[in-house]
Design a protein around this motif. Structure first.
Motif, mmCIF file in Angstrom:
data_model
loop_
_atom_site.group_PDB
_atom_site.id
_atom_site.type_symbol
_atom_site.label_atom_id
_atom_site.label_comp_id
_atom_site.label_asym_id
_atom_site.label_seq_id
_atom_site.Cartn_x
_atom_site.Cartn_y
_atom_site.Cartn_z
ATOM 1 N N PRO A 42 0.782 -1.244 0.000
ATOM 2 C CA PRO A 42 0.000 0.000 0.000
ATOM 3 C C PRO A 42 0.811 1.289 0.000
ATOM 4 N N HIS A 43 1.655 1.454 -0.992
ATOM 5 C CA HIS A 43 2.307 2.746 -1.227
ATOM 6 C C HIS A 43 1.338 3.599 -2.049
ATOM 7 N N PRO A 44 1.155 4.864 -1.720
ATOM 8 C CA PRO A 44 0.195 5.694 -2.459
ATOM 9 C C PRO A 44 0.437 5.717 -3.963
ATOM 10 N N ASP A 45 1.695 5.734 -4.387
ATOM 11 C CA ASP A 45 1.989 5.761 -5.821
ATOM 12 C C ASP A 45 1.660 4.432 -6.492
ATOM 13 N N HIS A 46 1.831 3.336 -5.780
ATOM 14 C CA HIS A 46 1.498 2.032 -6.352
ATOM 15 C C HIS A 46 -0.010 1.894 -6.531
ATOM 16 N N ILE A 47 -0.753 2.383 -5.553
ATOM 17 C CA ILE A 47 -2.212 2.334 -5.669
ATOM 18 C C ILE A 47 -2.681 3.223 -6.809
ATOM 19 N N MET A 48 -2.083 4.401 -6.934
ATOM 20 C CA MET A 48 -2.434 5.295 -8.028
ATOM 21 C C MET A 48 -2.026 4.691 -9.369
ATOM 22 N N CYS A 49 -0.893 4.028 -9.420
ATOM 23 C CA CYS A 49 -0.455 3.355 -10.641
ATOM 24 C C CYS A 49 -1.507 2.334 -11.081
ATOM 25 N N HIS A 50 -2.042 1.581 -10.129
ATOM 26 C CA HIS A 50 -3.120 0.635 -10.442
ATOM 27 C C HIS A 50 -4.317 1.365 -11.049
ATOM 28 N N LYS A 51 -4.756 2.422 -10.399
ATOM 29 C CA LYS A 51 -5.954 3.133 -10.863
ATOM 30 C C LYS A 51 -5.761 3.691 -12.268
ATOM 31 N N VAL A 52 -4.605 4.300 -12.496
ATOM 32 C CA VAL A 52 -4.326 4.913 -13.794
ATOM 33 C C VAL A 52 -4.198 3.843 -14.878
ATOM 34 N N SER A 53 -3.563 2.725 -14.557
ATOM 35 C CA SER A 53 -3.386 1.654 -15.545
ATOM 36 C C SER A 53 -4.723 1.067 -15.975
ATOM 37 N N VAL A 54 -5.600 0.803 -15.004
ATOM 38 C CA VAL A 54 -6.909 0.245 -15.327
ATOM 39 C C VAL A 54 -7.724 1.243 -16.148
ATOM 40 N N ALA A 55 -7.688 2.507 -15.745
ATOM 41 C CA ALA A 55 -8.430 3.527 -16.481
ATOM 42 C C ALA A 55 -7.942 3.648 -17.916
ATOM 43 N N ALA A 56 -6.627 3.634 -18.111
ATOM 44 C CA ALA A 56 -6.067 3.764 -19.457
ATOM 45 C C ALA A 56 -6.378 2.530 -20.302
ATOM 46 N N PHE A 57 -6.287 1.343 -19.704
ATOM 47 C CA PHE A 57 -6.613 0.118 -20.432
ATOM 48 C C PHE A 57 -8.039 0.176 -20.968
ATOM 49 N N GLU A 58 -8.944 0.671 -20.148
ATOM 50 C CA GLU A 58 -10.348 0.707 -20.536
ATOM 51 C C GLU A 58 -10.655 1.838 -21.517
ATOM 52 N N ALA A 59 -9.838 2.885 -21.531
ATOM 53 C CA ALA A 59 -10.117 4.040 -22.388
ATOM 54 C C ALA A 59 -9.377 4.008 -23.711
ATOM 55 N N ALA A 60 -8.244 3.318 -23.775
ATOM 56 C CA ALA A 60 -7.364 3.441 -24.948
ATOM 57 C C ALA A 60 -8.039 3.009 -26.241
ATOM 58 N N GLY A 61 -8.954 2.058 -26.172
ATOM 59 C CA GLY A 61 -9.612 1.570 -27.385
ATOM 60 C C GLY A 61 -10.903 2.279 -27.727
ATOM 61 N N ASP A 62 -11.291 3.253 -26.932
ATOM 62 C CA ASP A 62 -12.564 3.957 -27.112
ATOM 63 C C ASP A 62 -12.320 5.266 -27.851
ATOM 64 N N ALA A 63 -12.803 5.358 -29.083
ATOM 65 C CA ALA A 63 -12.559 6.542 -29.915
ATOM 66 C C ALA A 63 -13.195 7.798 -29.338
ATOM 67 N N GLU A 64 -14.193 7.653 -28.478
ATOM 68 C CA GLU A 64 -14.869 8.812 -27.926
ATOM 69 C C GLU A 64 -14.174 9.366 -26.685
ATOM 70 N N ARG A 65 -13.202 8.629 -26.171
ATOM 71 C CA ARG A 65 -12.484 9.080 -24.982
ATOM 72 C C ARG A 65 -11.074 9.518 -25.368
ATOM 73 N N TYR A 66 -10.663 10.656 -24.886
ATOM 74 C CA TYR A 66 -9.345 11.221 -25.199
ATOM 75 C C TYR A 66 -9.099 11.249 -26.717
ATOM 76 N N PRO A 67 -10.027 11.779 -27.502
ATOM 77 C CA PRO A 67 -9.860 11.734 -28.962
ATOM 78 C C PRO A 67 -8.628 12.479 -29.455
ATOM 79 N N GLU A 68 -8.124 13.409 -28.650
ATOM 80 C CA GLU A 68 -6.957 14.190 -29.048
ATOM 81 C C GLU A 68 -5.644 13.447 -28.831
ATOM 82 N N LEU A 69 -5.694 12.243 -28.276
ATOM 83 C CA LEU A 69 -4.469 11.537 -27.880
ATOM 84 C C LEU A 69 -4.105 10.393 -28.823
#
Length: 293
Positions: free
Chosen positions: A139-166
């Protein structure tokens, strides 16, 4: 021709890529897989755990030193590596715990912090992504945040309507959590060490195990990578401020480690391909999909 396989491993700090899943990384590099390690923070607030380097001149230049250590580890592992550019949150200590530093990684908005990782996923186009579980591995704060960001990015990367500028959408096919330690692994190493007449560094861990959940039952995938344990250790030693070369991590003889527990272990948590469990390959089901493209 079959599509080039690509693996992305998302970590919180420089040195995490060498202490978590590094032998698996080295194995896939040797097999010709493209591997990108993403490092969320610069490790600026990390401790100096090597007593030989616990000096004022090291502390004064810790950010630059940790980047140089990452360069050395990257060369040993044969990986590509990218920085997300967030600032280390540090590990708060005390009772009560002090507040986290303003502007640090762990205090970022997850949707905003996921953006740079979405961009990298769309650029690198990984088939498989590894990261930490919901507890951050520990439970290091950065490790927990790394988990959250990784899951969010995995779920968003294939969605053309999310982060369209990226960039153009790309959907990774599998997401894994690294299971670095399970009770079965620690017990196997502990018993193997005792059988040689050596004092086990794991004895205290086992006495405290009832206070923590065993993640062994969550393991779905065991990657046989004992051949690459020496590469893992060389990469970890490259992070000289973060490990004591005479300390705990290097007390267990290499041959014993390779014999007692020759795998690194993962939990498959998202999959868009058919890969019956248990697995022995992070690319199970992906290879067939890539070959068909």
């Amino acid at each position: 021709m079959a599509e080039q396989l690509r693996l992305m491993a998302v970590h919180a700090h420089p040195d995490d890529e060498s202490s978590k899943g590094a032998a698996t990384t080295a194995k896939y590099v040797a097999e010709g897989v493209d591997v990108l390690v993403v490092t969320c923070t610069g490790g600026e607030r990390g401790s100096v755990l090597n007593p030989k380097l616990d000096r004022p001149d090291v502390w004064a230049n810790i950010a630059e030193i940790r980047r140089a250590e990452m360069d050395a580890a990257r060369a040993i592992l044969g990986i590509e590596q990218a920085w997300l550019g967030f600032v280390d949150s540090g590990l708060p200590e005390g009772d009560p715990l002090p507040p986290l530093p303003e502007g640090c990684f762990a205090l970022q908005d997850v949707a905003v912090a996921a953006g740079p990782l979405v961009r990298l996923m769309r650029q690198f186009r990984p088939h498989v992504v590894t990261t930490y579980d919901e507890e951050g591995g520990y439970p290091h704060p950065d490790h927990i945040m790394c988990h959250k960001v990784s899951v969010a990015a995995f779920e968003a990367a294939g969605d053309a309507e999310r982060y369209p500028e990226l960039g153009e959408p790309w959907q990774p096919l599998k997401l894994y959590y690294d299971i670095g330690f399970s009770k079965g692994k620690i017990l196997a190493l502990h018993e193997a060490i005792l059988a040689t007449g050596i004092e086990s560094p794991y004895a205290e861990w086992l006495t405290r195990w009832d206070d923590r959940p065993d993640k062994g039952p969550r393991i779905t995938t065991r990657v046989d990578c004992a051949e690459y344990f020496p590469v893992r250790d060389d990469a970890l030693r490259a992070h000289a401020t973060q490990v004591d070369p005479d300390g705990f991590w290097f007390q267990v003889p290499m041959e014993l480690q390779q014999r007692a527990w020759p795998t690194e272990d993962f939990e498959l948590v998202r999959s868009l391909v058919d890969s019956p469990l248990p697995e022995s390959d992070l690319f199970a089901g992906v290879r067939e999909t890539a070959d068909a493209r």
